[in-house]
Design a protein around this motif. Structure first.
Motif, mmCIF file in Angstrom:
data_model
loop_
_atom_site.group_PDB
_atom_site.id
_atom_site.type_symbol
_atom_site.label_atom_id
_atom_site.label_comp_id
_atom_site.label_asym_id
_atom_site.label_seq_id
_atom_site.Cartn_x
_atom_site.Cartn_y
_atom_site.Cartn_z
ATOM 1 N N MET A 1 0.674 -1.094 0.196
ATOM 2 C CA MET A 1 -0.128 0.196 -0.240
ATOM 3 C C MET A 1 0.882 1.557 0.218
ATOM 4 O O MET A 1 0.578 2.549 -0.369
ATOM 5 N N GLY A 2 2.029 0.901 0.673
ATOM 6 C CA GLY A 2 2.719 2.134 1.025
ATOM 7 C C GLY A 2 3.770 2.129 -0.461
ATOM 8 O O GLY A 2 3.751 3.775 -0.548
ATOM 9 N N GLU A 3 3.707 1.721 -1.367
ATOM 10 C CA GLU A 3 4.107 1.749 -2.372
ATOM 11 C C GLU A 3 3.258 2.662 -3.771
ATOM 12 O O GLU A 3 3.886 3.121 -4.482
ATOM 13 N N LEU B 1 1.453 6.966 -6.283
ATOM 14 C CA LEU B 1 0.646 8.401 -6.467
ATOM 15 C C LEU B 1 0.818 9.812 -6.172
ATOM 16 O O LEU B 1 0.113 10.740 -6.819
ATOM 17 N N ALA B 2 0.888 9.459 -5.204
ATOM 18 C CA ALA B 2 1.955 10.875 -4.709
ATOM 19 C C ALA B 2 2.417 11.525 -6.049
ATOM 20 O O ALA B 2 3.153 12.691 -6.124
ATOM 21 N N SER B 3 3.191 10.855 -6.705
ATOM 22 C CA SER B 3 4.446 11.347 -7.496
ATOM 23 C C SER B 3 3.397 11.995 -8.630
ATOM 24 O O SER B 3 4.070 12.471 -9.531
ATOM 25 N N VAL C 1 -1.252 1.078 -10.216
ATOM 26 C CA VAL C 1 -0.333 0.342 -9.484
ATOM 27 C C VAL C 1 -1.052 -0.921 -9.214
ATOM 28 O O VAL C 1 -2.442 -0.901 -9.379
ATOM 29 N N VAL C 2 -0.804 -0.925 -8.079
ATOM 30 C CA VAL C 2 -1.005 -2.529 -7.682
ATOM 31 C C VAL C 2 -1.796 -2.575 -6.240
ATOM 32 O O VAL C 2 -0.968 -1.747 -5.432
ATOM 33 N N ARG C 3 -3.296 -2.410 -5.658
ATOM 34 C CA ARG C 3 -3.706 -2.337 -4.351
ATOM 35 C C ARG C 3 -4.334 -4.291 -3.609
ATOM 36 O O ARG C 3 -5.249 -3.985 -4.959
#
Length: 207
Positions: A3-5, A10-12, A38-40
């Motif tokens: 989740m952090g990755e 997303l932040a970038s 991304v992957v969630r």
């Protein structure tokens, strides 16, 4: 991907979206749209600009998340109307309270790169509003096979399908020129995609 990755990516994406939208020479009035894949929870997810959001003022909540793989179900199927497409996109939102995804969400989904940028740069529009035959020759001369050319298609489902076909036919490309519309670029990182956008605009300015 943790989740952090996913949140870091997303932040970038949010930060580079602000850079794109905050420069009026790259994106008129904060317009255009951006995305990141991304992957969630073990599933692929597409974050894409929400309708009504200004890129220059982007926040994470302005990039609604959709399950990515189901979006491919309509790529080779019957044509969807605008209403049907919006309904389909909303059905695949992770959060049903999120804003409507961009009208060009499906094209963002079908482009294979992790990060995708789309804007309406002044220098690009100066050329993109010329006759299409002239545009095609200009794009070929300036960029070779690095930038694909898409004749004018009305934004929405038809544009997404047409763009996906052009990108698949020219997998070496790192961007797409949309006649009478604007520019798409993409890359493995937010920096790469935005840098590619800058480079194309700089070439157009020199031309």
């Amino acid at each position: 991907m943790t989740m952090g990755e996913a949140d870091t990516l997303l932040a970038s994406r949010v930060e580079s979206s602000r850079q794109l939208g905050g420069n009026p020479e790259l994106a008129m009035h904060g317009g255009g749209n951006t995305s990141v894949k991304v992957v969630r929870d073990g599933r692929r997810v597409l974050h894409v600009k929400g309708s009504g959001w200004d890129l220059a003022l982007m926040e994470p909540q302005g990039m609604p998340a959709l399950w990515l793989d189901p979006l491919f179900e309509v790529r080779d199927g019957p044509r969807l109307s605008d209403t049907e497409m919006v309904r389909f996109l909303r059905a695949n939102l992770l959060d049903q309270t999120a804003p409507n995804p961009s009208v060009e969400t499906l094209l963002h989904a079908y482009l294979p790169a992790r990060f995708v940028d789309h804007g309406h740069a002044s220098a690009v529009l100066a050329l993109a509003n010329r006759p299409e035959a002239e545009q095609r020759e200009t794009v070929r001369t300036l960029f070779g096979g690095d930038i694909t050319f898409l004749p004018y298609v009305f934004p929405g489902f038809d544009l997404s399908i047409a763009g996906a076909k052009v990108a698949k036919a020219e997998p070496q490309a790192t961007g797409m020129w949309l006649a009478q519309h604007g520019l798409f670029t993409w890359g493995d990182s937010a920096e790469e995609s935005l840098s590619q956008f800058h480079e194309v605009v700089a070439v157009c300015e020199r031309h």
